[in-house]
Structure formats: C-alpha cells, structure tokens
Design a protein around this motif. Structure first.
Motif, PDB file in Angstrom:
ATOM      1  N   ARG A   1     -23.810 -11.073  18.434  1.00  0.00           N
ATOM      2  CA  ARG A   1     -22.665 -10.227  18.076  1.00  0.00           C
ATOM      3  C   ARG A   1     -21.861  -9.838  19.316  1.00  0.00           C
ATOM      4  O   ARG A   1     -20.625  -9.803  19.286  1.00  0.00           O
ATOM      5  CB  ARG A   1     -23.150  -8.970  17.340  1.00  0.00           C
TER       6      ARG A   1
ATOM      7  N   ARG B   1     -21.381  -5.610  13.474  1.00  0.00           N
ATOM      8  CA  ARG B   1     -21.578  -6.731  12.551  1.00  0.00           C
ATOM      9  C   ARG B   1     -20.353  -6.879  11.640  1.00  0.00           C
ATOM     10  O   ARG B   1     -19.844  -7.990  11.444  1.00  0.00           O
ATOM     11  CB  ARG B   1     -22.848  -6.487  11.721  1.00  0.00           C
TER      12      ARG B   1
ATOM     13  N   ASN C   1     -17.351  -8.251  13.515  1.00  0.00           N
ATOM     14  CA  ASN C   1     -17.457  -9.696  13.725  1.00  0.00           C
ATOM     15  C   ASN C   1     -17.149 -10.465  12.445  1.00  0.00           C
ATOM     16  O   ASN C   1     -16.479 -11.503  12.468  1.00  0.00           O
ATOM     17  CB  ASN C   1     -18.860 -10.056  14.207  1.00  0.00           C
TER      18      ASN C   1
END
Length: 374
Positions: A309, A362, A365
């Motif tokens: 990440r 998360r 992304n």
C-alpha cells in the motif's frame, strides 16, 4: 555479561554472513531454492531463499557453544536436563529443537513447495515440542489488579509412575500466539529487508527489556541478542536490492523465536505486541478483507499488505520498508518505558489508530486503482 554478549554477537554475525554467502553461491550454481516470481512479489528476478537456513544453523551452533562454555547462564530457566551426557536446560532444548524442526519443514517448502495443510502440521508439531519442553504462558499481567495465574487450571495426567501437569488454557493461548507470530512474520516478508529488520528490532527490544533490573533475565537477553546478530547479518544482503531472501524458513523462524522469547521466562507479550503492532494488525486487516471478498485468507496471492500500500502511494521500496522500521522502533521505545495501565492504554490507542490508518490507506489505493482502470 557485556563482553559475553558482544563476543557471542560478533561470532553469530560472522558465522551467519559467511553461511549466507556459501549457501547463496550453492543455490545459484545448482538453481535451487529459487522459485519463480509470484503475483504478490515485487522483485523482478528469482532470488535464492536460503537466508533462513544460515540464520537458524548459526544461531543453534552459537547457542550450543555458549551453553557448553557458560553452563550456568541458562540455569536461570530452572529446568535442568541432560542429553547424551551433556547438560542443557529443557526449555532451551525445546526452543532449539522447535526452531530446527520449523526451519527444516519450511526449507522444504522453499525448495519445492508444501501444501498449506502440510505447513500447518509442521507448525502444530513445533507447538507440541515447545509445550513439551515446559514453555508456556503461565500467567497474564492484569493492569487493574492481581495477575491471572493460569496454573490453577492445570490438569494432572498420570502416565506410569510420572504425573504430568497440563495447563490447557496456557497451552491454548501459546498455540494462538505462536502460530499467529510465525504467520504474521511470513505474511509481511514481501519487501526487501522488511521482515529481517523488524526481527532485529524485536530481538533488540526483548534483549534490552531482559537486561533491565526490574526483569533481570540475562539468559533471555543472550538469546535475543544472538538472534539479532544472526538476522542482522542476513539483513545486509536482504535489504534492497536483495541478494538473498529469508524464505519461509527464515521469516517463520523469526516469528517463532520472538514468540517463544516473549514467554520463556515471564510474559513480555504486551511489549512485543507494541513493537510488532503494525505487522500484527496489518495481518488482521488483510485477512478480514480477503474473507470479505470471499478469498482464501492464507493462500491468496495479492499485494494488499502495508508495504504494498505504501508503494502504491508512490513510495520507493526502501522508503516504505524504512518507514515501517521507524514506526516499530518508536513503538519499541515506548514499550520499554511504559508499564501497567499506561502500557495497556497505549496498546489500545495505537491499535485503533493503526487499524484506522490501514483501512484508510487501503481505500485510498482502491479508489486510485479504479480511476486508473476507468
């Protein structure tokens, strides 16, 4: 004690470094321990996965030599035992034997691959060895009062003339702690130097804690610093661009050793949890989202861990790895200087903060990836 630590550390470092050079050369020459690139890997060419073999063999040899030259050092474990006429503490024997069994099984996995259930059987055997050696979580510190003594839940089983005491709650807790730590370190071993660096930080923190007057466990400190020296030697060749990988043998052994050293002479679970909070909680978050997405939480090959990440935000691999190292080192320092209620409050706050951070990065992304595909 200081000179003994330095001497043992230097020998362990040199022995491991030379061992890695030899095994790496052999692996390349014979094209073994070099599996093909996987989807989740960030490197472009096959790299020998032999670092763990050299680490475990060097640690075992150096520890046995220390046990022979300084027989009184490990007597503090209070579990004398003798094998082939050589005196060795039973807990120390269990620690070494469990590590060798684990490394052997995982080296086979690094060589030709094992199925998940076969790896789990190996981990189960290692847990049985550790429990059989008398290592366990026998008490838990209670920051709000008296500690929880798990020995009161012991079950006595007579086998012949001998009576064995099984503290089933303690053994069950050790099972989850041991299996969890082994797999957490293996999960995070996806970027050059990440798992090795975290292992060094964890071992050093446990070593320093064991030397503090309030703890005073020189035997644990010796084992922790020797382990740190062995892994440091590998880190020199494992950091970006990696010339050697830990392999499952090395990554799982690091998790195994950290788990065992944190319980072998009194609980240091809270301290180790703080050091590896990022790694442990990252594992929980990854498993949660894989289950949510109806994927196998343990065998799914993807790039969903924290280092992946970080790299997707534009960080280079070394920058991502060093950032995680710094976080873990800072948490380690906090762990050394906080006690009782303060430490548990800190664990709670940091755990919530880390989970929120992991979920947010998360989602960021995922949104970025959707825009790219559109």
């Amino acid at each position: 004690m200081g000179m003994q630590l330095i001497g043992a550390g230097l020998v362990a470092f040199l022995l491991t470094f030379l061992g890695i050079l030899a095994t790496t050369r052999y692996a390349k020459k014979h094209a073994i321990f070099m599996p093909p690139i996987r989807k989740r890997d960030v490197h472009k060419k096959p790299v020998p996965r032999v670092g763990g073999i050299a680490i475990v063999l060097s640690f075992t040899i150096v520890t046995l030599v220390i046990n022979y030259l300084c027989p009184n050092l490990f007597s503090s474990f209070n579990f004398p035992f003798a094998i082939f006429g050589i005196s060795i503490d039973k807990r120390l024997l269990g620690l070494l034997l469990g590590g060798l069994v684990l490394a052997t099984a995982m080296a086979i996995d690094d060589f030709r691959g094992l199925k998940p259930w076969q790896k789990f059987i190996a981990q189960l055997l290692v847990w049985a060895i550790v429990v059989g050696a008398g290592i366990g979580i026998t008490h838990l510190n209670n920051p709000f009062g008296l500690e929880f003594n798990l020995r009161q839940y012991a079950t006595n089983i007579a086998i012949g003339n001998a009576v064995y005491h099984f503290v089933w709650i303690a053994d069950l807790l050790l099972f989850f702690w041991l299996i969890g730590m082994m797999n957490a370190m293996n999960f995070i071993d996806g970027a050059d130097g990440l798992a090795a660096g975290l292992g060094v930080i964890g071992f050093v923190v446990l070593g320093v804690l064991s030397l503090m007057p309030s703890v005073n466990q020189p035997a644990v400190a010796m084992l922790a610093f020797v382990a740190a020296a062995c892994v440091s030697a590998c880190l020199l060749l494992n950091f970006y661009p990696a010339k050697v990988f830990l392999g499952d043998a090395g990554a799982m052994w690091i998790g195994y050793m950290l788990a065992v050293l944190s319980v072998i002479s009194g609980g240091k679970l809270a301290t180790l949890f703080l050091v590896l909070a990022v790694v442990i909680l990252d594992g929980f978050v990854v498993v949660f989202f894989r289950i949510k997405n109806k994927q196998n939480p343990f065998t799914t090959s993807d790039q969903s861990h924290i280092h992946h990440r970080f790299m997707k935000t534009g960080m280079s691999m070394p920058a991502a790895v060093v950032s995680i190292w710094i976080l873990s080192a800072l948490f380690g320092v906090l762990a050394l200087f906080t006690y009782g209620k303060t430490k548990w409050i800190l664990i709670t706050i940091l755990s919530i903060a880390i989970i929120i951070f992991l979920v947010l990065i998360r989602r960021k992304n995922e949104k970025k990836e959707k825009r790219v595909h559109v």
